[in-house]
Design a protein around this motif. Structure first.
Motif, PDB file in Angstrom:
ATOM      1  N   PRO A 182      39.116  19.020  -7.315  1.00 52.26           N
ATOM      2  CA  PRO A 182      40.220  19.730  -7.962  1.00 52.26           C
ATOM      3  C   PRO A 182      40.033  21.242  -7.813  1.00 52.26           C
ATOM      4  O   PRO A 182      38.902  21.730  -7.744  1.00 52.26           O
ATOM      5  N   PHE A 227      34.258  21.859  -8.263  1.00 48.88           N
ATOM      6  CA  PHE A 227      35.624  22.296  -7.984  1.00 48.88           C
ATOM      7  C   PHE A 227      35.727  22.964  -6.618  1.00 48.88           C
ATOM      8  O   PHE A 227      34.739  23.470  -6.082  1.00 48.88           O
ATOM      9  N   HIS A 281      43.489  24.167 -12.055  1.00 47.44           N
ATOM     10  CA  HIS A 281      42.976  24.748 -13.289  1.00 47.44           C
ATOM     11  C   HIS A 281      42.971  26.268 -13.112  1.00 47.44           C
ATOM     12  O   HIS A 281      42.903  26.774 -11.988  1.00 47.44           O
ATOM     13  N   GLN A 302      46.796  22.821 -14.781  1.00 42.19           N
ATOM     14  CA  GLN A 302      46.243  21.664 -15.465  1.00 42.19           C
ATOM     15  C   GLN A 302      45.593  22.100 -16.780  1.00 42.19           C
ATOM     16  O   GLN A 302      46.174  21.978 -17.836  1.00 42.19           O
TER      17      GLN A 302
END
Length: 262
Positions: free
Chosen positions: A22, A48, A90, A113
């Motif tokens: 992500p 990430f 994010h 998110q």
């Protein structure tokens, strides 16, 4: 470094970490660049795909004519995500980066998110604070940036950290001295004009607010204002001044990681 071409110039960025992980966007504070997050990168890139960038007017990104707005800076983030074909991410921003995060959370929530707002406020300072600084920087240029660099040590770090951890402090305040005076002044105006006090209650995303107990720029009271208005928001305080990610180091990194992976 890679760059994304915007309508009026290039936005400098770094994209690191596993291609299938992500995406986490990191947004710098006023007067720093993407390297303000260096301490977080080894840990964050384990989990990430980390996208950090130099906000317009900073680092190696474009310096367009000012004044800027937080909306403009927020739209730069959306353009960066679009160019890299990232539908959602994010977001973690500190100070000015936290204002950009608020704008995105209010106006482009479908692209985010989880959101981390660090050492920031729904409104930072007043025109009485910002206008003289803008005037001085535009008048005195690099000399004013060097003077701001010296003054920023006391705002950005606690006295004990500034003394004992100069190896961590010097590179960060050096970013301020190297910032374009025109870009800095244009972003001062963006921070001056930003006011999300009436809008933050509309944020519906998972939110973590990070504060420094010794932060006189954006105080824990400013953090509580955000937490009290955003349903379900969490708050954490570290013994730190304004740049808690640098001063709190591993504690900051781990708490943000725990929130993003919750």
């Amino acid at each position: 470094m890679p760059a994304v071409k915007l309508a009026d110039g290039e936005l400098n960025y770094l994209l690191e970490g596993p291609a299938t992980a992500p995406v986490l966007v990191l947004s710098n504070s006023l007067g720093t660049d993407l390297h303000m997050w260096d301490a977080q990168i080894p840990t964050f890139t384990e989990h990430f795909r980390v996208l950090r960038y130099d906000t317009r007017g900073h680092g190696k990104s474009l310096v367009s004519e000012g004044p800027y707005s937080i909306e403009q800076n927020g739209r730069d983030v959306l353009a960066l995500l679009d160019a890299l074909d990232i539908p959602r991410a994010h977001f973690c921003g500190l100070s000015m980066g936290g204002l950009i995060g608020q704008w995105l959370a209010v106006n482009a929530s479908e692209r985010l998110q989880r959101v981390v707002l660090c050492n920031t406020a729904a409104k930072i300072g007043s025109p009485e604070v910002w206008n003289p600084r803008i005037e001085t920087v535009l008048r005195d240029g690099s000399a004013a940036m060097r003077a701001l660099r010296d003054a920023s040590v006391a705002r950005w770090f606690t006295p004990e950290f500034a003394i004992t951890e100069s190896a961590k402090v010097e590179p960060v305040v050096g970013m301020l001295a190297a910032t374009s005076p025109e870009g800095y002044a244009a972003n001062c105006a963006a921070v001056r004009d930003a006011d999300f006090r009436e809008q933050v209650a509309s944020i519906k995303l998972p939110l973590l607010v990070v504060c420094g107990t010794q932060d006189v720029v954006t105080t824990p009271t400013d953090g509580r204002f955000l937490v009290e208005r955003v349903a379900g928001a969490q708050m954490v305080e570290f013994h730190a001044a304004h740049l808690s990610n640098v001063e709190a180091g591993e504690l900051f990194t781990q708490r943000v990681l725990d929130f993003l992976q919750a």
